[in-house]
Scaffold this motif. Structure first.
Motif, short mmCIF file in Angstrom:
data_model
loop_
_atom_site.label_atom_id
_atom_site.label_comp_id
_atom_site.label_asym_id
_atom_site.label_seq_id
_atom_site.Cartn_x
_atom_site.Cartn_y
_atom_site.Cartn_z
N PHE A 15 0.83 -1.20 0.00
CA PHE A 15 0.00 0.00 0.00
C PHE A 15 0.87 1.25 0.00
N SER A 16 1.92 1.25 0.80
CA SER A 16 2.83 2.40 0.85
C SER A 16 3.49 2.63 -0.50
N PHE A 17 3.91 1.54 -1.15
CA PHE A 17 4.53 1.65 -2.47
C PHE A 17 3.55 2.25 -3.48
N LEU A 18 2.30 1.80 -3.43
CA LEU A 18 1.29 2.32 -4.37
C LEU A 18 1.05 3.81 -4.17
N ILE A 19 1.05 4.26 -2.93
CA ILE A 19 0.88 5.68 -2.65
C ILE A 19 2.06 6.48 -3.22
N LEU A 20 3.27 5.97 -3.00
CA LEU A 20 4.45 6.65 -3.53
C LEU A 20 4.44 6.67 -5.06
N LEU A 21 3.98 5.59 -5.66
CA LEU A 21 3.90 5.54 -7.12
C LEU A 21 2.89 6.54 -7.64
N GLN A 22 1.75 6.67 -6.97
CA GLN A 22 0.75 7.66 -7.38
C GLN A 22 1.31 9.07 -7.29
N LYS A 23 2.09 9.35 -6.26
CA LYS A 23 2.71 10.67 -6.12
C LYS A 23 3.71 10.92 -7.24
N LYS A 24 4.42 9.86 -7.63
CA LYS A 24 5.37 9.99 -8.74
C LYS A 24 4.62 10.28 -10.03
N TYR A 25 3.49 9.62 -10.25
CA TYR A 25 2.67 9.89 -11.43
C TYR A 25 2.30 11.38 -11.49
N VAL A 26 1.90 11.93 -10.37
CA VAL A 26 1.51 13.35 -10.31
C VAL A 26 2.67 14.24 -10.73
N ARG A 27 3.85 13.98 -10.19
CA ARG A 27 5.02 14.81 -10.52
C ARG A 27 5.37 14.70 -12.00
N ILE A 28 5.30 13.49 -12.55
CA ILE A 28 5.62 13.28 -13.96
C ILE A 28 4.62 14.02 -14.84
N VAL A 29 3.34 13.89 -14.53
CA VAL A 29 2.30 14.55 -15.34
C VAL A 29 2.45 16.06 -15.27
N GLU A 30 2.76 16.60 -14.10
CA GLU A 30 2.95 18.04 -13.98
C GLU A 30 4.12 18.52 -14.84
N LYS A 31 5.23 17.79 -14.79
CA LYS A 31 6.40 18.17 -15.58
C LYS A 31 6.10 18.02 -17.08
N PHE A 32 5.43 16.95 -17.44
CA PHE A 32 5.06 16.72 -18.84
C PHE A 32 4.16 17.85 -19.35
N ALA A 33 3.17 18.23 -18.57
CA ALA A 33 2.25 19.31 -18.97
C ALA A 33 3.02 20.61 -19.15
N ASP A 41 -5.18 18.33 -17.51
CA ASP A 41 -6.15 17.31 -17.96
C ASP A 41 -5.66 16.60 -19.21
N GLU A 42 -5.14 17.37 -20.17
CA GLU A 42 -4.61 16.77 -21.40
C GLU A 42 -3.41 15.87 -21.10
N ALA A 43 -2.53 16.36 -20.26
CA ALA A 43 -1.34 15.59 -19.90
C ALA A 43 -1.71 14.31 -19.16
N LEU A 44 -2.66 14.42 -18.24
CA LEU A 44 -3.09 13.24 -17.48
C LEU A 44 -3.75 12.22 -18.39
N GLN A 49 -2.86 6.76 -21.05
CA GLN A 49 -2.95 5.97 -22.28
C GLN A 49 -1.57 5.62 -22.83
N SER A 50 -0.53 6.04 -22.14
CA SER A 50 0.83 5.89 -22.66
C SER A 50 1.44 4.52 -22.36
N PHE A 51 2.42 4.19 -23.17
CA PHE A 51 3.21 2.98 -22.95
C PHE A 51 4.01 3.12 -21.66
N LEU A 52 4.49 4.33 -21.39
CA LEU A 52 5.26 4.58 -20.17
C LEU A 52 4.43 4.24 -18.93
N TYR A 53 3.18 4.67 -18.91
CA TYR A 53 2.32 4.34 -17.77
C TYR A 53 2.17 2.83 -17.62
N THR A 54 1.99 2.14 -18.73
CA THR A 54 1.84 0.68 -18.68
C THR A 54 3.09 0.05 -18.07
#
Length: 85
Positions: A15-33, A41-44, A49-54
Motif C-alpha cells: 500500500f505504501s509503495f502504491l501511494i508513492l507511485l501515485q505521487k510519482k505519477y503526479v510529478r511526472i504529469v505536472e512536468k510533462f504538462a 487534464d490533457e497531460a493526465l 494511455q501511454s506505454f510509459l504508464y503501462t
C-alpha cells in the motif's frame, strides 16, 4: 498469529509503495504538462494511455526508479511520436 502479522506488514508495504507511485505519477504529469504546454487534464489523459504508464504500472524495468525529469522527457518523446503518426 505470526502469519497474519506478516501478511499485514506485506500488505502495508504494498500500500505504501502504491501511494508513492501515485505521487510519482503526479510529478511526472505536472512536468510533462509544463514542458509540452498542455493542460493538466490533457497531460493526465495522455499519460494514462501511454506505454510509459503501462511499464510503470506493471513494474517493468524498474521505470519507477528513474528520475521524474527523465520520465517526463520519455513521455514527451512518446507524445511527439504519436502526433506524427
Amino acid at each position: 498469529t505470526l502469519s497474519c502479522s506478516i501478511f499485514i506488514v506485506l500488505l502495508s508495504e504494498k500500500f505504501s509503495f502504491l501511494i508513492l507511485l501515485q505521487k510519482k505519477y503526479v510529478r511526472i504529469v505536472e512536468k510533462f504538462a509544463q514542458k509540452s504546454n498542455l493542460t493538466l487534464d490533457e497531460a493526465l489523459d495522455f499519460f494514462y494511455q501511454s506505454f510509459l504508464y503501462t511499464l510503470m504500472h506493471e513494474g517493468v524495468s524498474d521505470m519507477h526508479c528513474m528520475s521524474d525529469d527523465y520520465l517526463a522527457d520519455e513521455l514527451i518523446d512518446e507524445y511527439k511520436k504519436r502526433r506524427r503518426s
